[in-house]
Design a protein around this motif. Structure first.
Motif, short mmCIF file in Angstrom:
data_model
loop_
_atom_site.label_atom_id
_atom_site.label_comp_id
_atom_site.label_asym_id
_atom_site.label_seq_id
_atom_site.Cartn_x
_atom_site.Cartn_y
_atom_site.Cartn_z
N LEU A 154 4.19 14.29 -3.04
CA LEU A 154 4.91 14.39 -1.77
C LEU A 154 6.27 15.04 -1.97
O LEU A 154 6.70 15.87 -1.17
CB LEU A 154 5.05 13.01 -1.12
CG LEU A 154 3.79 12.47 -0.46
CD1 LEU A 154 2.94 11.71 -1.46
CD2 LEU A 154 4.12 11.55 0.71
N TYR A 155 6.95 14.66 -3.05
CA TYR A 155 8.24 15.29 -3.35
C TYR A 155 8.04 16.77 -3.66
O TYR A 155 8.82 17.62 -3.21
CB TYR A 155 8.92 14.59 -4.52
CG TYR A 155 10.27 15.17 -4.84
CD1 TYR A 155 11.40 14.82 -4.10
CD2 TYR A 155 10.43 16.09 -5.88
CE1 TYR A 155 12.64 15.37 -4.39
CE2 TYR A 155 11.66 16.64 -6.18
CZ TYR A 155 12.77 16.28 -5.43
OH TYR A 155 14.00 16.84 -5.70
N THR A 156 7.02 17.08 -4.44
CA THR A 156 6.72 18.48 -4.75
C THR A 156 6.49 19.28 -3.48
O THR A 156 6.95 20.42 -3.35
CB THR A 156 5.49 18.57 -5.66
OG1 THR A 156 5.77 17.90 -6.90
CG2 THR A 156 5.12 20.01 -5.96
N LEU A 198 2.87 9.55 4.52
CA LEU A 198 2.94 10.93 5.00
C LEU A 198 3.44 11.02 6.43
O LEU A 198 4.24 11.91 6.76
CB LEU A 198 1.56 11.59 4.88
CG LEU A 198 1.49 13.06 5.28
CD1 LEU A 198 2.44 13.91 4.44
CD2 LEU A 198 0.06 13.58 5.16
N GLY A 199 2.99 10.12 7.30
CA GLY A 199 3.43 10.17 8.70
C GLY A 199 4.94 10.08 8.83
O GLY A 199 5.56 10.85 9.58
N ALA A 200 5.55 9.15 8.11
CA ALA A 200 7.01 9.01 8.16
C ALA A 200 7.70 10.23 7.59
O ALA A 200 8.74 10.67 8.09
CB ALA A 200 7.42 7.75 7.40
N LEU A 222 0.82 -1.20 0.00
CA LEU A 222 0.00 0.00 0.00
C LEU A 222 0.86 1.26 0.00
O LEU A 222 1.78 1.39 0.81
CB LEU A 222 -0.90 -0.01 1.24
CG LEU A 222 -1.74 1.24 1.52
CD1 LEU A 222 -2.75 1.47 0.41
CD2 LEU A 222 -2.43 1.11 2.87
N GLY A 223 0.52 2.18 -0.88
CA GLY A 223 1.24 3.44 -0.91
C GLY A 223 0.81 4.27 -2.10
O GLY A 223 -0.01 3.85 -2.92
N PRO A 224 1.37 5.48 -2.23
CA PRO A 224 1.03 6.35 -3.36
C PRO A 224 1.66 5.87 -4.65
O PRO A 224 2.67 5.15 -4.64
CB PRO A 224 1.59 7.71 -2.93
CG PRO A 224 2.73 7.37 -2.01
CD PRO A 224 2.31 6.13 -1.29
N TRP A 231 -2.04 19.42 6.44
CA TRP A 231 -2.00 18.43 5.35
C TRP A 231 -3.33 17.71 5.26
O TRP A 231 -3.93 17.36 6.28
CB TRP A 231 -0.91 17.40 5.61
CG TRP A 231 0.47 17.95 5.78
CD1 TRP A 231 0.98 18.56 6.89
CD2 TRP A 231 1.52 17.95 4.82
NE1 TRP A 231 2.28 18.93 6.69
CE2 TRP A 231 2.65 18.57 5.42
CE3 TRP A 231 1.63 17.47 3.51
CZ2 TRP A 231 3.86 18.72 4.75
CZ3 TRP A 231 2.84 17.63 2.84
CH2 TRP A 231 3.93 18.24 3.45
N ASP A 232 -3.77 17.44 4.03
CA ASP A 232 -5.00 16.66 3.84
C ASP A 232 -4.81 15.67 2.69
O ASP A 232 -5.05 16.01 1.53
CB ASP A 232 -6.19 17.57 3.57
CG ASP A 232 -7.50 16.79 3.49
OD1 ASP A 232 -7.48 15.57 3.71
OD2 ASP A 232 -8.54 17.41 3.20
N PRO A 233 -4.41 14.43 3.01
CA PRO A 233 -4.33 13.41 1.97
C PRO A 233 -5.69 12.84 1.58
O PRO A 233 -5.77 11.97 0.71
CB PRO A 233 -3.44 12.33 2.60
CG PRO A 233 -3.63 12.49 4.06
CD PRO A 233 -3.86 13.96 4.30
#
Length: 473
Positions: free
Chosen positions: A345-347, A190-192, A85-87, A179-181
């Motif tokens: 996330l990098y942006t 995001l937490g990490a 699971l991830g982006p 932040w709002d994912p």
């Protein structure tokens, strides 16, 4: 070894220009996922590939689709790395990090909860257009490779976050950020990420939930940013950042809760990138404001207008060597110090680093106040059958040529007039035409809308009420 297998016809509507996307139980099934795995795996092995990374978003249907996909890929003899699971950008990262031949992400992006699909890369390049059409043909013919593959769980979340943090270059100022994912897949990393970023961080809707209980995860829709805007004001934050369902598109609001659109975000990010890469090309899609292209030129860069579509932009970016590109939809692509794919996330890391380096009196809200403020319609979409939409666009080009109008046809038509510009293009993913108008004045905007309406009438298209009623966005 290539063998004939059970033929599987994928619903033609799910084979899109940029990815595969459908509705569970209607146009997309678990059996389809297995066929996509066998067809994509066959293409990868025929190309000489040996390994593939697979990721998934948080939709309720993603685990079973991912399982069938993995089984299909392994049946072609590939080594399959399940990253979990991830982006979507974490899947892209995994392909680079593990030096895999290909990657495929199970995701419905920002579509409703009952939608899902697949985004693919091959040889670190986007797999789209004719590639996806080929995949459909391979599945329909049952022309699948056969082999004994291997499947292993390969978790890369920490490696991915470490790579994001590697390019943090902020100053001493600690920012307050909301932040709002949107309960989307970005929440998995995001937490990490925030644990490694300085500043004060407030997270809304951080738990991954495929029902999207708070709001639809699409930061281009102002309604989805209401909660974020309110929280930014309540917390007196420096800014707010939102992500779409699979974390490859970003939304930004300033400290006064005002939305920055994709071209405005790109105008800000172009400053440090062009300082590091003087004279470099910066790409934006045809829907972007003229103010952005003017700003890139002002900064000494070379503004390039290109076709809408994240896969198209990525391919062109690599072709011309652009260090930065973006779309109105919030896809931002960094090749400057990064891999050249769209990673929200990098942006966010690069954006926050830039803002933290600004002199202390300078805030994002102040920069927003000094940006040009053209008036424009929102993106207008109106129905047009797939069977005729491109034919209509060809007719529009003929009419404009006969009228000696000044226009670009890089993607549909973008007509330039003294009052500003208007755009008309055929959607690559839906049975629609897409329009937009921009001027520096409301009167100019009305002239552009009238001109667009006249051209539509000339080619026999009814003028949609959405255009007649459109007001400044």
């Amino acid at each position: 070894m290539s063998v004939a297998g059970a033929r599987h016809a994928l619903h033609p509507s799910i084979l899109r220009e940029y990815d595969i996307r459908g509705i569970l139980g209607e146009t997309l099934s678990v059996a389809d996922a297995g066929a996509v795995g066998r067809a994509f795996g066959s293409i990868v092995t025929k190309d000489g590939g040996t390994s593939v990374c697979v990721g998934r978003d948080g939709r309720l249907s993603s685990p079973e689709l991912e399982q069938a996909l993995v089984e299909g890929l392994a049946s072609t003899g590939l080594e399959v790395h399940r990253i979990g699971l991830g982006p979507t950008p974490m899947l892209y990262f995994a392909v680079h990090h593990l030096q895999a031949s290909a990657g495929i992400m199970v995701t419905g992006s920002h579509n409703p909860p009952d939608h899902n699909g697949f985004k693919m890369v091959l040889n670190k390049r986007p797999f789209f257009g004719r590639d996806i059409a080929l995949l459909g043909r391979v599945a329909a013919a049952g022309a699948f490779s056969s082999g004994r593959g291997r499947v292993e769980d390969t978790f890369v979340t920490i490696d991915y976050v470490d790579r994001l943090l590697e390019d943090w270059d902020g100053g001493d100022r600690e920012l307050t950020v909301v932040w709002d994912p949107g309960n989307g897949a970005a929440g998995a990393a995001l937490g990490a990420l925030l644990h490694g970023l300085p500043g004060h961080h407030i997270v809304l809707n951080g738990a991954v939930d495929g029902t999207f209980p708070a709001h639809h995860p699409d930061p281009t829709d102002p309604a989805t940013l209401t909660q974020l805007r309110e929280a930014v004001l309540e917390e007196q934050a420096d800014l707010g950042i939102a992500f779409d369902g699979d974390g490859d598109r970003i939304g930004v609001v300033d400290g006064k809760g005002r939305i920055l659109w994709g071209d405005e975000i790109l105008a800000l990010l172009a400053e440090p990138v062009l300082k590091a890469n003087p004279g470099a090309p910066i790409i934006a899609d045809v829907k972007a404001s003229q103010s952005l292209f003017d700003r890139i030129a002002e900064l000494g860069g070379r503004p390039l207008m290109y076709r809408t579509g994240h896969s198209l932009i990525k391919a062109h970016m690599a072709k011309v060597g652009a260090p930065l590109a973006g779309e109105m939809t919030g896809h931002i692509f960094f090749a400057d110090r990064y891999f050249g794919f769209d990673d929200a996330l990098y942006t966010a890391v690069r954006l926050l680093g830039m803002i933290a380096r600004w002199p202390k009196p300078l805030t994002l809200a102040l920069r927003y106040d000094h940006m040009p403020k053209p008036v424009n319609t929102p993106e207008l979409r109106f129905p047009c059958p797939d069977s005729v939409k491109f034919e209509i666009m060809d007719y529009v080009k003929t009419v404009l040529t006969e009228r000696q109008a000044a226009f670009s046809d890089v993607d549909g038509v973008r007509v330039n007039r003294e009052e500003g510009w208007w755009l008309l293009r055929a959607s690559n993913t839906q049975a629609e035409l897409v329009a937009r108008c921009e001027s520096m004045t409301q009167d100019g905007l009305e002239v552009l809308k009238t001109d667009l309406s006249d051209v539509l009438g000339t080619v026999g298209m009814p003028v949609p009420p959405a255009l007649l009623n459109a007001r400044e966005s």
